[in-house]
Every structure is written in structure tokens, then in C-alpha cells.
Design a protein around this motif. Sequence first.
Motif, PDB file in Angstrom:
ATOM      1  N   THR A 248       0.832  -1.200   0.000  1.00 39.34           N
ATOM      2  CA  THR A 248       0.000   0.000   0.000  1.00 39.34           C
ATOM      3  C   THR A 248       0.874   1.260   0.000  1.00 39.34           C
ATOM      4  O   THR A 248       0.457   2.322  -0.446  1.00 39.34           O
ATOM      5  N   GLN A 249       2.097   1.123   0.514  1.00 41.97           N
ATOM      6  CA  GLN A 249       3.118   2.153   0.366  1.00 41.97           C
ATOM      7  C   GLN A 249       4.278   1.533  -0.419  1.00 41.97           C
ATOM      8  O   GLN A 249       4.674   0.403  -0.133  1.00 41.97           O
ATOM      9  N   PRO A 250       4.814   2.217  -1.406  1.00 41.76           N
ATOM     10  CA  PRO A 250       5.920   1.638  -2.174  1.00 41.76           C
ATOM     11  C   PRO A 250       7.091   1.227  -1.290  1.00 41.76           C
ATOM     12  O   PRO A 250       7.394   1.877  -0.285  1.00 41.76           O
ATOM     13  N   CYS A 289       6.260  -1.146  -6.298  1.00 47.06           N
ATOM     14  CA  CYS A 289       4.946  -0.639  -5.926  1.00 47.06           C
ATOM     15  C   CYS A 289       3.838  -1.289  -6.749  1.00 47.06           C
ATOM     16  O   CYS A 289       4.097  -2.069  -7.664  1.00 47.06           O
ATOM     17  N   ARG A 290       2.606  -0.928  -6.421  1.00 47.00           N
ATOM     18  CA  ARG A 290       1.446  -1.373  -7.193  1.00 47.00           C
ATOM     19  C   ARG A 290       1.389  -0.621  -8.523  1.00 47.00           C
ATOM     20  O   ARG A 290       1.878   0.519  -8.614  1.00 47.00           O
ATOM     21  N   GLU A 292      -0.980   0.938  -9.957  1.00 49.99           N
ATOM     22  CA  GLU A 292      -1.696   2.208  -9.890  1.00 49.99           C
ATOM     23  C   GLU A 292      -0.884   3.319  -9.210  1.00 49.99           C
ATOM     24  O   GLU A 292      -1.249   4.501  -9.278  1.00 49.99           O
ATOM     25  N   ASP A 293       0.212   2.948  -8.544  1.00 51.09           N
ATOM     26  CA  ASP A 293       1.024   3.939  -7.840  1.00 51.09           C
ATOM     27  C   ASP A 293       2.287   4.333  -8.601  1.00 51.09           C
ATOM     28  O   ASP A 293       2.991   5.255  -8.196  1.00 51.09           O
ATOM     29  N   SER A 294       2.586   3.643  -9.704  1.00 51.83           N
ATOM     30  CA  SER A 294       3.921   3.802 -10.286  1.00 51.83           C
ATOM     31  C   SER A 294       4.143   5.159 -10.949  1.00 51.83           C
ATOM     32  O   SER A 294       5.254   5.685 -10.917  1.00 51.83           O
ATOM     33  N   GLU A 297       4.883   7.540  -8.213  1.00 54.84           N
ATOM     34  CA  GLU A 297       6.173   7.187  -7.621  1.00 54.84           C
ATOM     35  C   GLU A 297       7.323   7.627  -8.516  1.00 54.84           C
ATOM     36  O   GLU A 297       8.391   8.033  -8.027  1.00 54.84           O
TER      37      GLU A 297
END
Length: 426
Positions: A248-250, A289-290, A292-294, A297
Motif C-alpha cells: 500500500t506504500q511503495p 509498488c502497485r 496504480e502507484d507507479s 512514484e
Amino acid sequence: MHDIAFIRANPEAFDAAMTRRGGEPVADQIVALDAKKREAQTRVQEAQSRRNEASKAIGQAMGQGDKDKAEALKAEVAEIKASMPQWEEAETAAAAQLNDLLARLPNIPADDVPDGADEEDNVEVAVWGEKRDFAFEPKEHADIGLALGMDFETGAALSGARFTFLRGDMARLHRALAQFMLDQQTRENGYTECNPPVLVNDNAMYGTDKLPKFAEDSFQTTDGRWLIPTSEVPLTASVAGQIIDEPTQPIRLTAHTLCFRSEAGSAGRDTRGFIRQHQFEKVELVSICRPEDSEAEHERMTGCAESILQALDLPYRKVLLCVGDMGFGARKTYDLEVWLPGQGAYREISSCSNTGEFQARRMNTRYKPEGEKKTRFVHTLNGSGLAVGRTLVAVMENYQEEDGSVTVPDVLAPYMGGVTRLEPQT
């Protein structure tokens, strides 16, 4: 590595992506090899299933006293056993051909990556800092370095071209830069410091897309290990083969290591000075990371690299690379180019890339989203935060004085033991 299901479903889109990167259409070849492999797999599975059924029926026939049927079934089993190696070999050969082809194809570029052939087509995104107005003609670092402890001749005598021997306060300033970068990335930017090996195996290099295509760019030991070209390799490969808890957090990792590159294909480029060395040091940034977060990030990581240049008050520009200048494994890359007044030019000092799931597929690194049964591939990102040697060059050129001395930037004072200026030695 690429998603074969995506290629089967979207051959034209895949070919268009490869064409953007300067390659040839290959989707038809990939699909054909995949079909050949799948057919062989099916034949093997069907043969195994029929062999098991026939073997079971032999016992039943013998129990019923039907010797003729038992003998016929035995003959069928023998025939199946004789034919299976053919299909098993066909499956293995097709899989090897397919994997080799896929392993040599670059990542699919993101939609917002500009088209272009080389660095001339990169897009300047932002410019930071004021270029110093010198009251004298600024020199290149190689012209002032020798008197300050940057010994090119001894480095070359010991190891050959593109090796340098640092002495005295010059060596200390180099160390101070690395320590400052690590402290900034860990204390201010939330990265976890690591101290990984600088010798790695084939799997680590393959998983981070350095093999097979770039074998000649790296140094290999006599026992088959590889000297890392960057600590991106061991940091990213540290999660290879894992199914991690949903990040949930990278996961953010950093390391200061020696790096080694053969610089194959760079003959004649930056042969003078400290810009392009076979052995150098870098503080690397890696994120896992996920999907959707990249994108967020990637922006954050680039900002973390920028924070070092801003703290050192070194003017730079941020550049979005075009498809022709982007690295093999990247789907999107920002370069940070620092201003070198001695050269009168911006030079790359950091490259921050989002590889999407390209490396994760090669490493088979996944995560399990909460509440879902299936796993997904993570996204991996890497960047320099920063290249230590090139930062030393930038400090030398931007902080040089007319007498050949170099002022130490204020933020490095705690690391320099009271040394505020590098003075020329006669």
C-alpha cells in the motif's frame, strides 16, 4: 519481459510499440512460436492422460482375464512413451525460441513518451537554478583536477584508460558527497539504506533486463558472476520470485555502491576526465509498488534526485526522453542534466525510469491484492540519486575559483571535517 496474452490479443498494437522503439514487427513470429509451444504442450498433456488411462485399463483387463486387450493396451502405452519425447522436445525448443525472442525486445513505451530517434528529440520539462556569472573563464574539471588530487595518470598506470586515482581532500569530497546523498535519501526522502553485493549471478542480471542483450556492457568474473553496472540490479532482484504483501506504500530502497561498466560502444566519448569511467560510484534509488502507484512514484523519485542538486545549488534541467533515447527496460524516463560551466553544456547526472511490470515479469515478482485470489505483477522503478563522480565534477566546475581552488558547498561542511576549500597543490 512481455505479456504473451497481450500480444496474442493485440498484435498490431504491440508491433506499433516496437516500431516506435526502432524495431521490426514481430508479433506474428511471437504468436506463431507461442502456438507451436501450446500445441506441443497439448500433445504432451493428452499423451500423458491417455497413457495413465491405458495403464489403469491394463490392470483391469488382466483382472478380467482379457490378455489380448491387456497386450493391446501395453502396445499402446509403449507407442505413447516412444512418441512423447518428440513432443516434449518440440515444446522445449519452441519455449526456448519464444523466451529468447521476448527477452531481447525492449519495453513498451508509455503513451506520453515523445517519438524521436535520439537525444536531439528529448523534451525539456523544467529548468532549475541560476547559472553562476564567472568573472573569469571557467575551466573544465580535468584542467583543474590534477592540482587538487584528481590523478588520471596513476589511475591509467594501475588499471588502464577510464580509471582515476583520487587523493587527499578530493577523495574526501567524493566521500562526503556520497554520505550526504545517502543521508538525504534516507532521512528526508524515506528510502531504506541497503548494502548489497556488487557481484551477482545470471538470474539477477536477467531479471533486471541486463541480460542477454547487454552482456558486453558489463564485466564478468572467471566463475561466472557479474560486477554490477548499478545497484539497481541487486536492490531490484532482492524481491525476485516473491509474492509480497500488497505494498500500500511503495517499497523504497537505496544503496551507495561501486559500479562497473565496460562502456562497450562508447569509444571516443568522454575519454578525457572523470565523466565516463569503468569503475564509479552511485547512490541508487529503487521502488517496488502497485501498478496504480507507479506514475506518482516516478515523479516522486525524480524529485528525490532533484533534491540533491537543489541542496548543492547546482543548476540543472529535467528532460523527458524520447523513445529512441530511452533505456531498454524503461517505459518512461526522466533525465536530470546538470550544468557544467567549464564545458558550457548540460550533462546527464541522473536517469529515473519507470519499467512498469517489465522487470517484474522477468523476475516473477508479484503481490496479492487484499480481497483477491489472483496475484498481480508489481511495478519497479529505478534512478540515480545521484551519480557520485559526475556530481563531484559538477561541484568542481560550478564552485571553482580563479586561483584553481574549489569552494566546498555549505551542505557538505558537516562531512568535510572543517575543510571549506580544496586548494591547488604545487
